[in-house]
Design a protein around this motif. Structure first.
Motif, short mmCIF file in Angstrom:
data_model
loop_
_atom_site.label_atom_id
_atom_site.label_comp_id
_atom_site.label_asym_id
_atom_site.label_seq_id
_atom_site.Cartn_x
_atom_site.Cartn_y
_atom_site.Cartn_z
N LEU A 1 0.84 -1.19 0.00
CA LEU A 1 0.00 0.00 0.00
C LEU A 1 0.88 1.25 0.00
N CYS A 2 1.89 1.24 0.86
CA CYS A 2 2.80 2.38 0.97
C CYS A 2 3.52 2.62 -0.35
N VAL B 1 0.85 4.19 -2.77
CA VAL B 1 0.34 5.50 -2.34
C VAL B 1 1.45 6.55 -2.34
N SER B 2 2.68 6.14 -1.94
CA SER B 2 3.75 7.14 -1.89
C SER B 2 4.09 7.64 -3.29
N TRP C 1 1.43 10.31 -3.75
CA TRP C 1 1.27 11.21 -2.61
C TRP C 1 1.62 12.65 -2.95
N ILE D 1 4.62 10.80 5.21
CA ILE D 1 3.84 9.76 4.51
C ILE D 1 3.83 8.49 5.36
N THR E 1 1.38 8.67 8.21
CA THR E 1 -0.04 8.77 7.89
C THR E 1 -0.59 7.44 7.38
N LEU E 2 0.19 6.72 6.60
CA LEU E 2 -0.30 5.45 6.04
C LEU E 2 -0.26 4.36 7.11
N ASN F 1 7.63 1.46 6.36
CA ASN F 1 7.16 2.41 5.35
C ASN F 1 8.29 3.30 4.86
#
Lengths: 181, 186
Positions: free
Chosen positions: A90-91, A94-95, A98, B55, B58-59, B66
């Protein structure tokens, strides 16, 4: 085999629900693995989490030991992948997008709105661990005063010094050995 | 960032994150990351680091993994994200596995049991201290404290599922902190 599938389902969902870091899913993880699925006992769960504090790196790698208790080494690997991979994937995606949201005032609103939720979850995590580790109704008051005292001492020492937290965990083990034995 | 810098090898990425994963005892991984990524390797500047951290926080997922995904991806794409993340997780996973094997073999020994009781009692103190340290602002601000208490009671006491709790409470909490136009704020 079906146990592995169950483990993957539970920990993959926990992975994606881990808002604000791994400790936020502790209360949910405790409820699902101890009270609903009976994979580990209350005491085992607390001890596994505590062992994680003694290992380097992300402190939630210890969840793999719940998989080990359920299905041996296969369970350990399944939980490790299930707990880390979904959130990382997911990261990753999404990043990438972003930066498009850079400067949106809603980004700040999301962060400030989620902060109290994360704190509430972390306090629930303290409660989930503490109801076994700090106050055990099966033991007498002397025993519970000592366990509560160890926790309070650690919190106090960490508030006023910059000592490495892992050392306070080891000191807790030594205190247990000499005072509770 | 990395203007005309030599390409970082996947092995180097794995080793740099692996060293952090191996040496960062007792939480506070962000400080280790900053030292390695900003000060030592200079893969990110201070602003780039803060943006990546924002980021990460937040995720969902752990901040440390992350961060590995984001920094690994920026430097070497998907393979870089994988190398950095594996480096971050593997050392701790191997050590915790070793501790786990010892735990399973020894936990019924009464001497080991009292040590584990002390370790667990201390771990609660550590978690409480971390929670209070990062959360004191939320705990003293009434409009945040309401959400802290509601979430604690729902998840901690009544065991309402985390998914349901987030769906019910998060939009409300974000709405309370919604961006105001200048007119409203005045």
């Amino acid at each position: 085999m079906s146990k592995i599938v169950e483990l993957v389902n539970v920990f993959a969902l926990l992975s994606l629900l881990a808002v604000g870091g791994g400790t936020a899913v502790l209360p949910e993880m405790e409820h699902v693995t101890v009270e609903r699925r009976h994979w580990v006992s209350d005491r085992q769960f607390t001890e596994i989490y505590s062992l994680g504090q003694l290992a380097p790196g992300p402190n939630m790698t210890c969840v793999a030991l719940i998989g080990y208790e359920v299905s041996g080494v296969a369970g350990l690997l399944a939980v490790l992948v299930a707990f880390f991979f979904p959130a990382c994937l997911l990261c990753y995606f999404v990043s990438k997008v972003w930066d498009a949201a850079e400067g949106s005032p809603w980004r700040d609103a999301v962060q400030r709105g989620m902060a109290p939720i994360v704190i509430g979850l972390m306090l629930a995590g303290c409660y989930a661990l503490g109801k076994t580790a700090s106050y055990n109704p099966a033991k007498d008051w002397d025993f519970n005063l000592l366990t509560l005292g160890i926790g309070a001492s650690v919190a106090l020492i960490l508030s006023v010094t910059r000592i490495n937290p892992a050392l306070t965990i080891l000191a807790g083990g030594a205190a247990g050995f000499y005072l509770l034995g | 960032m990395n203007k005309a810098e030599p390409r970082v090898s996947l092995g180097k990425l794995f080793c740099v994150f692996g060293l952090i994963g191996l040496t960062s005892f007792g939480g506070g991984i962000v400080a280790y990351l900053r030292r390695a990524l900003v000060e030592k390797e200079k893969w990110l500047d201070e602003d780039g680091f803060m943006a990546a951290l924002e980021i990460s926080q937040t995720l969902p997922g752990l901040n440390s993994t992350n961060m590995s995904v984001i920094v690994g991806r920026r430097l070497r794409g998907a393979a870089g994200a994988l190398a950095a993340t594996l480096g971050m997780i593997l050392p701790g996973a191997v050590i915790v596995t070793g501790l786990g094997f010892a735990y399973v073999a020894l936990r019924h020994d009464p001497k080991v049991a009292v040590v584990l009781t002390g370790v667990a009692a201390a771990a609660v103190g550590l978690l409480l201290q971390v929670t209070l340290k990062i959360g004191w602002k939320q705990l003293i601000r009434p409009k945040d404290l309401v959400f802290v208490v509601v979430v604690f009671v729902l998840v901690g006491i009544f065991h309402v599922s985390l998914l349901v709790t987030l769906i019910a409470v998060a939009p409300l909490a974000i709405w309370v902190h919604r961006p105001r136009t200048e007119k409203e704020a005045a």
